[in-house]
Design a protein around this motif. Structure first.
Motif, PDB file in Angstrom:
ATOM      1  N   SER A  34      14.295  -1.549  -4.856  1.00 38.36           N
ATOM      2  CA  SER A  34      12.334  -0.186  -4.699  1.00 38.36           C
ATOM      3  C   SER A  34      11.844  -1.920  -4.654  1.00 38.36           C
ATOM      4  CB  SER A  34      12.799   0.285  -6.206  1.00 38.36           C
ATOM      5  OG  SER A  34      11.545   0.560  -6.556  1.00 38.36           O
ATOM      6  N   MET A  35      11.457  -2.700  -5.106  1.00 41.85           N
ATOM      7  CA  MET A  35      11.080  -3.952  -4.868  1.00 41.85           C
ATOM      8  C   MET A  35      10.849  -4.214  -3.399  1.00 41.85           C
ATOM      9  SD  MET A  35      12.194  -6.464  -7.501  1.00 41.85           S
ATOM     10  CE  MET A  35      11.226  -7.666  -7.588  1.00 41.85           C
ATOM     11  N   ALA A  36      11.983  -4.185  -2.500  1.00 41.50           N
ATOM     12  CA  ALA A  36      12.211  -3.707  -1.051  1.00 41.50           C
ATOM     13  C   ALA A  36      11.857  -2.672  -0.548  1.00 41.50           C
ATOM     14  CB  ALA A  36      13.364  -4.867  -0.110  1.00 41.50           C
ATOM     15  N   LEU A  37      11.673  -1.769  -1.030  1.00 41.73           N
ATOM     16  CA  LEU A  37      10.788  -0.936  -0.314  1.00 41.73           C
ATOM     17  C   LEU A  37       9.288  -1.364  -0.019  1.00 41.73           C
ATOM     18  CD1 LEU A  37      13.296   2.282  -1.257  1.00 41.73           C
ATOM     19  CD2 LEU A  37      12.657   1.998   1.440  1.00 41.73           C
ATOM     20  N   MET A  38       8.833  -1.760  -1.404  1.00 41.49           N
ATOM     21  CA  MET A  38       7.628  -1.756  -1.690  1.00 41.49           C
ATOM     22  C   MET A  38       6.805  -3.026  -1.477  1.00 41.49           C
ATOM     23  SD  MET A  38       5.309  -0.459  -4.031  1.00 41.49           S
ATOM     24  CE  MET A  38       5.680   0.807  -5.034  1.00 41.49           C
ATOM     25  N   LEU A  39       7.900  -3.820  -0.099  1.00 38.75           N
ATOM     26  CA  LEU A  39       7.199  -4.744   0.516  1.00 38.75           C
ATOM     27  C   LEU A  39       7.399  -4.023   1.684  1.00 38.75           C
ATOM     28  CD1 LEU A  39       9.670  -8.149   0.213  1.00 38.75           C
ATOM     29  CD2 LEU A  39       7.538  -7.783  -0.003  1.00 38.75           C
ATOM     30  N   GLY A  40       7.513  -2.765   2.011  1.00 36.44           N
ATOM     31  CA  GLY A  40       7.309  -2.025   2.579  1.00 36.44           C
ATOM     32  C   GLY A  40       5.375  -1.709   3.136  1.00 36.44           C
ATOM     33  N   ARG A  41       5.493  -1.203   2.059  1.00 35.05           N
ATOM     34  CA  ARG A  41       3.951  -1.200   2.336  1.00 35.05           C
ATOM     35  C   ARG A  41       2.793  -2.043   1.483  1.00 35.05           C
ATOM     36  NH1 ARG A  41       0.829   2.408   4.019  1.00 35.05           N
ATOM     37  NH2 ARG A  41       2.472   4.101   3.472  1.00 35.05           N
ATOM     38  N   LEU A  42       3.416  -3.049   1.506  1.00 31.95           N
ATOM     39  CA  LEU A  42       2.560  -4.367   1.307  1.00 31.95           C
ATOM     40  C   LEU A  42       2.340  -5.543   2.861  1.00 31.95           C
ATOM     41  CD1 LEU A  42       0.988  -6.234  -0.542  1.00 31.95           C
ATOM     42  CD2 LEU A  42       3.863  -7.963  -0.869  1.00 31.95           C
ATOM     43  N   LEU A  43       3.850  -5.152   3.649  1.00 29.87           N
ATOM     44  CA  LEU A  43       3.266  -5.603   4.945  1.00 29.87           C
ATOM     45  C   LEU A  43       2.363  -4.717   5.987  1.00 29.87           C
ATOM     46  CD1 LEU A  43       6.395  -7.435   5.394  1.00 29.87           C
ATOM     47  CD2 LEU A  43       4.612  -8.151   4.721  1.00 29.87           C
ATOM     48  N   GLY A  44       2.989  -3.126   5.776  1.00 31.28           N
ATOM     49  CA  GLY A  44       2.068  -1.941   6.425  1.00 31.28           C
ATOM     50  C   GLY A  44       1.179  -1.548   6.029  1.00 31.28           C
ATOM     51  N   GLY A  45       0.369  -2.059   4.704  1.00 28.58           N
ATOM     52  CA  GLY A  45      -1.112  -0.746   4.185  1.00 28.58           C
ATOM     53  C   GLY A  45      -1.930  -1.309   4.733  1.00 28.58           C
ATOM     54  N   PRO A  46      -2.647   0.118   5.785  1.00 26.25           N
ATOM     55  CA  PRO A  46      -3.851  -0.100   6.240  1.00 26.25           C
ATOM     56  C   PRO A  46      -4.554  -0.729   5.716  1.00 26.25           C
ATOM     57  CG  PRO A  46      -3.259   2.880   5.960  1.00 26.25           C
ATOM     58  CD  PRO A  46      -2.593   1.182   4.835  1.00 26.25           C
ATOM     59  N   THR A  47      -5.063  -0.461   4.710  1.00 27.69           N
ATOM     60  CA  THR A  47      -6.664  -1.088   3.835  1.00 27.69           C
ATOM     61  C   THR A  47      -6.493  -2.062   3.295  1.00 27.69           C
ATOM     62  OG1 THR A  47      -6.360   0.496   1.954  1.00 27.69           O
ATOM     63  CG2 THR A  47      -7.958   1.229   3.703  1.00 27.69           C
TER      64      THR A  47
END
Lengths: 135, 110
Positions: free
Chosen positions: B19-32
């Motif tokens: 779950s933490m690794a998936l959250m890193l995806g949003r952290l790196l690719g978040g638009p804003t």
């Protein structure tokens, strides 16, 4: 508590030669299994929601749900497993701080985004305009 | 802790890491910026949970203190980053914010 259970099991043993069942252990194991599984379900669902929902404000909803219900349930599962009362109190303290701080942080992020003028994705409904004093 | 419960805790810790690794995806690719902040905050909460589960796995539950500290640091860090991006400075007294804005406006007018 253990004296009570020992006495109960002794009387049951004397009554009908019953098999000794550790009901407290069964309760703790079942509580841990159910709470941990439910909490992990909420955490994973919230993570997938943060990844896949289309808009910042909808992602905020998913993350807020993860941070409160999932975290509290996992900490409850750990409380069932802990051996001493100090451990339970420490976990209660962690649960209390998470319960206070993470909705506050979520609200602060949402408020900052709204004040900065980040527009939500909308269908028919239109959000009210941002006031001058930022309330 | 029975061996079955040990394996169950191990699986739970593994799912938390996923779950933490998936959250890193949003952290790196978040638009804003706010998406990234939200991901950091959620990542910190999951770190607290993982620390608690990990302390129970290795049989030293004293480490829950570290998780408690991490929860508080996570909250303070999120608020500090939000304040910095809102006011371009950490040296702002939030309770005196409105009077400061009013004096700045009156100075602009005069």
């Amino acid at each position: 508590m253990s004296l009570l259970f020992a006495a109960a099991s002794e009387t049951a043993h004397a009554a009908e030669q019953a098999v000794h069942v550790d009901w407290l252990g069964v309760f703790r194991t079942l509580g841990t299994l159910v709470s941990m599984a439910t909490g992990l379900f909420f955490v994973l669902a919230g993570t997938i929601g943060v990844l896949r929902l289309p808009d910042f404000y909808t992602r905020l909803h998913a993350a807020g749900m993860t941070d409160t219900l999932g975290a509290e349930l996992i900490l409850l599962a750990l409380m069932f497993q802990s051996d001493s009362i100090q451990m339970v109190l420490k976990l209660l303290l962690v649960a209390f701080f998470l319960l206070v701080t993470s909705p506050t942080a979520t609200h602060a992020v949402a408020h900052a985004a709204y004040r900065a003028g980040l527009k939500p994705l909308l269908g028919e409904y239109r959000a009210p305009e941002i006031e001058e004093d930022g309330t | 802790m029975t061996p079955f419960m040990g394996y169950f805790m191990l699986g739970s810790a593994f799912l938390l890491i996923i779950s933490m690794a998936l959250m890193l995806g949003r952290l790196l690719g978040g638009p804003t910026l706010y998406d990234r902040l939200l991901a950091v905050n959620s990542f910190g909460t999951k770190t607290v949970l993982f620390l608690c589960v990990f302390c129970f796995i290795i049989g030293r539950p004293d480490g829950v203190d570290i998780a408690l500290l991490y929860a508080l640091m996570n909250f303070i860090g999120t608020i500090a980053v939000l304040k910095f991006f809102n006011y371009q400075s950490l040296d702002v007294n939030l309770s005196a914010q409105k009077t400061a804005q009013k004096t700045a406006q009156s100075e602009d007018l005069s």
